[in-house]
Design a protein around this motif. Structure first.
Motif, PDB file in Angstrom:
ATOM      1  N   LEU A  11      34.007  30.390  37.902  1.00 50.37           N
ATOM      2  CA  LEU A  11      34.698  31.277  38.837  1.00 50.37           C
ATOM      3  C   LEU A  11      36.093  30.759  39.160  1.00 50.37           C
ATOM      4  CD1 LEU A  11      31.977  32.262  41.459  1.00 50.37           C
ATOM      5  CD2 LEU A  11      33.054  33.746  39.776  1.00 50.37           C
ATOM      6  N   ARG A  12      37.008  31.712  39.332  1.00 54.50           N
ATOM      7  CA  ARG A  12      38.354  31.428  39.803  1.00 54.50           C
ATOM      8  C   ARG A  12      38.695  32.423  40.900  1.00 54.50           C
ATOM      9  NH1 ARG A  12      40.652  28.096  36.001  1.00 54.50           N
ATOM     10  NH2 ARG A  12      39.720  28.165  33.908  1.00 54.50           N
ATOM     11  N   VAL A  33      48.969  22.491  51.414  1.00 50.90           N
ATOM     12  CA  VAL A  33      47.702  23.181  51.646  1.00 50.90           C
ATOM     13  C   VAL A  33      47.458  24.136  50.487  1.00 50.90           C
ATOM     14  CG1 VAL A  33      48.749  25.093  52.943  1.00 50.90           C
ATOM     15  CG2 VAL A  33      46.345  24.489  53.348  1.00 50.90           C
ATOM     16  N   THR A  34      46.184  24.372  50.193  1.00 50.59           N
ATOM     17  CA  THR A  34      45.827  25.358  49.177  1.00 50.59           C
ATOM     18  C   THR A  34      45.528  26.696  49.848  1.00 50.59           C
ATOM     19  OG1 THR A  34      43.489  24.727  49.274  1.00 50.59           O
ATOM     20  CG2 THR A  34      44.880  23.618  47.644  1.00 50.59           C
ATOM     21  N   LEU A  35      45.747  27.767  49.115  1.00 48.19           N
ATOM     22  CA  LEU A  35      45.478  29.121  49.607  1.00 48.19           C
ATOM     23  C   LEU A  35      44.807  29.907  48.493  1.00 48.19           C
ATOM     24  CD1 LEU A  35      45.806  31.372  51.752  1.00 48.19           C
ATOM     25  CD2 LEU A  35      48.046  31.858  50.751  1.00 48.19           C
ATOM     26  N   ASP A  36      43.639  30.477  48.777  1.00 45.54           N
ATOM     27  CA  ASP A  36      42.880  31.239  47.787  1.00 45.54           C
ATOM     28  C   ASP A  36      42.543  32.614  48.327  1.00 45.54           C
ATOM     29  OD1 ASP A  36      42.571  29.169  45.744  1.00 45.54           O
ATOM     30  OD2 ASP A  36      41.317  28.155  47.217  1.00 45.54           O
ATOM     31  N   LYS A  37      42.703  33.613  47.489  1.00 44.98           N
ATOM     32  CA  LYS A  37      42.288  34.986  47.803  1.00 44.98           C
ATOM     33  C   LYS A  37      40.891  35.176  47.226  1.00 44.98           C
ATOM     34  CE  LYS A  37      43.910  39.776  47.348  1.00 44.98           C
ATOM     35  NZ  LYS A  37      42.755  40.349  46.600  1.00 44.98           N
ATOM     36  N   LEU A  38      39.885  35.308  48.099  1.00 44.21           N
ATOM     37  CA  LEU A  38      38.488  35.211  47.681  1.00 44.21           C
ATOM     38  C   LEU A  38      37.714  36.518  47.769  1.00 44.21           C
ATOM     39  CD1 LEU A  38      37.587  31.817  49.410  1.00 44.21           C
ATOM     40  CD2 LEU A  38      38.355  32.203  47.058  1.00 44.21           C
ATOM     41  N   ASP A  39      38.335  37.615  48.179  1.00 45.29           N
ATOM     42  CA  ASP A  39      37.575  38.862  48.298  1.00 45.29           C
ATOM     43  C   ASP A  39      37.152  39.401  46.936  1.00 45.29           C
ATOM     44  OD1 ASP A  39      40.229  39.309  47.686  1.00 45.29           O
ATOM     45  OD2 ASP A  39      40.314  41.238  48.698  1.00 45.29           O
ATOM     46  N   ILE A  40      37.903  39.044  45.898  1.00 39.85           N
ATOM     47  CA  ILE A  40      37.530  39.353  44.520  1.00 39.85           C
ATOM     48  C   ILE A  40      37.625  38.059  43.727  1.00 39.85           C
ATOM     49  CG2 ILE A  40      38.154  40.591  42.415  1.00 39.85           C
ATOM     50  CD1 ILE A  40      39.169  42.851  44.144  1.00 39.85           C
ATOM     51  N   MET A  41      36.618  37.773  42.893  1.00 40.03           N
ATOM     52  CA  MET A  41      36.604  36.554  42.100  1.00 40.03           C
ATOM     53  C   MET A  41      36.744  36.892  40.618  1.00 40.03           C
ATOM     54  SD  MET A  41      36.282  34.247  44.414  1.00 40.03           S
ATOM     55  CE  MET A  41      35.921  32.793  43.440  1.00 40.03           C
ATOM     56  N   LYS A  42      37.453  36.030  39.917  1.00 38.34           N
ATOM     57  CA  LYS A  42      37.570  36.153  38.470  1.00 38.34           C
ATOM     58  C   LYS A  42      36.547  35.221  37.821  1.00 38.34           C
ATOM     59  CE  LYS A  42      42.498  37.246  38.605  1.00 38.34           C
ATOM     60  NZ  LYS A  42      43.868  36.769  38.297  1.00 38.34           N
ATOM     61  N   LEU A  43      35.806  35.753  36.873  1.00 34.45           N
ATOM     62  CA  LEU A  43      34.785  34.984  36.162  1.00 34.45           C
ATOM     63  C   LEU A  43      35.214  34.855  34.708  1.00 34.45           C
ATOM     64  CD1 LEU A  43      32.028  33.617  36.044  1.00 34.45           C
ATOM     65  CD2 LEU A  43      30.998  35.866  35.677  1.00 34.45           C
ATOM     66  N   ASP A  44      35.547  33.633  34.286  1.00 35.40           N
ATOM     67  CA  ASP A  44      35.987  33.371  32.915  1.00 35.40           C
ATOM     68  C   ASP A  44      34.831  32.778  32.117  1.00 35.40           C
ATOM     69  OD1 ASP A  44      38.458  34.258  33.657  1.00 35.40           O
ATOM     70  OD2 ASP A  44      39.361  32.271  33.842  1.00 35.40           O
ATOM     71  N   GLU A  67      35.538  40.575  36.816  1.00 36.15           N
ATOM     72  CA  GLU A  67      35.792  40.524  38.251  1.00 36.15           C
ATOM     73  C   GLU A  67      34.500  40.805  39.003  1.00 36.15           C
ATOM     74  OE1 GLU A  67      38.957  43.083  39.403  1.00 36.15           O
ATOM     75  OE2 GLU A  67      40.532  41.807  38.527  1.00 36.15           O
ATOM     76  N   LEU A  68      34.253  40.001  40.053  1.00 35.42           N
ATOM     77  CA  LEU A  68      33.077  40.151  40.903  1.00 35.42           C
ATOM     78  C   LEU A  68      33.543  40.389  42.335  1.00 35.42           C
ATOM     79  CD1 LEU A  68      30.889  37.129  39.696  1.00 35.42           C
ATOM     80  CD2 LEU A  68      30.949  39.437  38.759  1.00 35.42           C
ATOM     81  N   GLU A  69      32.900  41.317  43.011  1.00 38.62           N
ATOM     82  CA  GLU A  69      33.179  41.532  44.430  1.00 38.62           C
ATOM     83  C   GLU A  69      32.642  40.346  45.235  1.00 38.62           C
ATOM     84  OE1 GLU A  69      34.852  43.857  45.951  1.00 38.62           O
ATOM     85  OE2 GLU A  69      35.251  45.136  44.206  1.00 38.62           O
ATOM     86  N   ASN A  70      33.404  39.927  46.229  1.00 39.89           N
ATOM     87  CA  ASN A  70      33.010  38.769  47.036  1.00 39.89           C
ATOM     88  C   ASN A  70      33.394  39.003  48.492  1.00 39.89           C
ATOM     89  OD1 ASN A  70      31.986  36.129  47.466  1.00 39.89           O
ATOM     90  ND2 ASN A  70      34.048  35.282  47.369  1.00 39.89           N
ATOM     91  N   ALA A  71      33.019  40.172  49.008  1.00 39.13           N
ATOM     92  CA  ALA A  71      33.410  40.543  50.371  1.00 39.13           C
ATOM     93  C   ALA A  71      32.858  39.576  51.410  1.00 39.13           C
ATOM     94  CB  ALA A  71      32.951  41.970  50.675  1.00 39.13           C
TER      95      ALA A  71
END
Length: 355
Positions: A49-50, A177-188, A240-244
């Protein structure tokens, strides 16, 4: 009268086979209906996951941290201020530039009024206009430099741990600091190149992870790599996976099942199959008469999945087959139907209800 042993054995076998005719209770079975459902050939893979968007924020100038406005793991919004550096010197330069701009604007106004009454040369007005533009450009340059002293979120997401404190001297490139947008995940993930002809964007897939073994996450393939790895002979894919709910995290290992060749198929529980060599049979329950009877049929099977099997030939939609009690089932035998399993009622519940 003496009866030879072989004759006695023959009589016993005939009596056993004729027991149902002599009044023995028909054996009890549980049935399941053949259903037509969406089916596909599963393709297994392992993926990582990314985050949909991910960045490590750092400074572009050397200065001291004067303010930190976030907490570890906090959800922040786009353009929200996260870290402020000491910009007092630049603020003073900006105020000086603004004062010079005001002075030159006033000079231009006076010169324009004099030129309107032919008391000043047109060239003087143009000089003042150029000087004012220069002062305004200096202000814009200082404002741009001041933006470097404010570290803001480039997109909405969740921050990680902060490794700095107020008073820390930071330098360009130092991770803040790190910042991640997690509402949608990329699966490689990658699959052998032999499957390339069966893959396309939009194919559905399911994924599981050891962190949530009872949950299945659904998604779709969004892109297919443009190159084949010459060593592993595999092609890269991204889904892409939903991650609400935010449970999935970047770096997680996931087991992926891609649904290829999606089609409508007749499906039965695997428990209905009776293998015999290379053939497979099922016991169909004929309910046309008052007393249900069994009919043994050979079937052609396709793919298997999660305890179900695809039926290519031999059984039609909505026909009833035996899934429990096969050990006593025989072709043409009258049976007692205890019930029919479905999504809400299982074999255990039917057995307990008929105790």
């Amino acid at each position: 009268m003496f009866v030879p042993a072989r004759h006695f054995l023959l009589i016993l076998i005939l009596f056993t086979l004729s027991a149902p005719v002599l009044g023995q209770t028909p054996p009890a079975v549980i049935g399941s209906r053949a259903e037509v459902t969406t089916w596909s050939d599963p393709l297994d893979a392992l993926g990582t996951l990314r985050a949909d968007e991910s960045v490590t924020l750092s400074a572009t100038v050397t200065d001291i941290v004067t303010e930190i406005t976030f907490q570890d793991g906090e959800q922040v919004e786009r353009d929200q201020l996260l870290v402020r550096l000491d910009d007092s010197e630049e603020q003073a330069q900006l105020r000086s530039a603004e004062a010079i701009s005001d002075e030159r604007r006033n000079a231009l106004d006076r010169s324009t009024q004099l030129q309107a009454r032919n008391l000043a040369a047109r060239a003087d007005v143009e000089d003042f206009q150029a000087q004012l533009r220069q002062a305004e450009a200096d202000i814009q340059a200082l404002q741009a430099r001041l933006a470097n002293y404010q570290i803001r979120a480039p997109f909405s997401g969740r921050v990680g741990f902060r490794n700095i404190s107020e008073g820390t001297l930071v330098t360009p490139g130092l991770a803040l600091v790190t910042l991640d947008k997690l509402d949608i995940m990329k699966l490689d993930f990658s699959v052998p190149e032999s499957y390339l002809g069966r893959l396309s964007t939009g194919l559905s897939l399911s994924a599981t992870t050891a962190a949530y073994p009872d949950d299945v996450f659904s998604g779709q393939i969004t892109s297919i790599g443009t190159r084949i790895d010459p060593i592993s002979r595999s092609v890269d894919l991204r889904a892409e996976l939903e991650n609400a709910d935010g449970r999935l995290r970047p770096g997680m290992l996931m087991e992926v099942i891609v649904q290829q060749r999606v089609r409508q198929a007749v499906v039965l529980p695997e428990a209905a199959l009776e293998p015999s060599g290379d053939q497979h049979y099922v016991m169909v329950i004929d309910q046309r008469d008052d007393a249900p009877r069994l009919e043994r049929r050979e079937v052609a099977i396709g793919e298997r999945r999660y305890g179900d099997v695809e039926i290519l030939e031999g059984v039609a939609e909505d026909e009833l087959v035996v899934v429990h009690g096969l050990q006593l089932a025989r072709d043409g035998l009258e049976v007692r139907l205890l019930g029919i399993v479905d999504d809400e009622t299982g074999i255990r519940a039917l057995l307990e209800a008929n105790r």
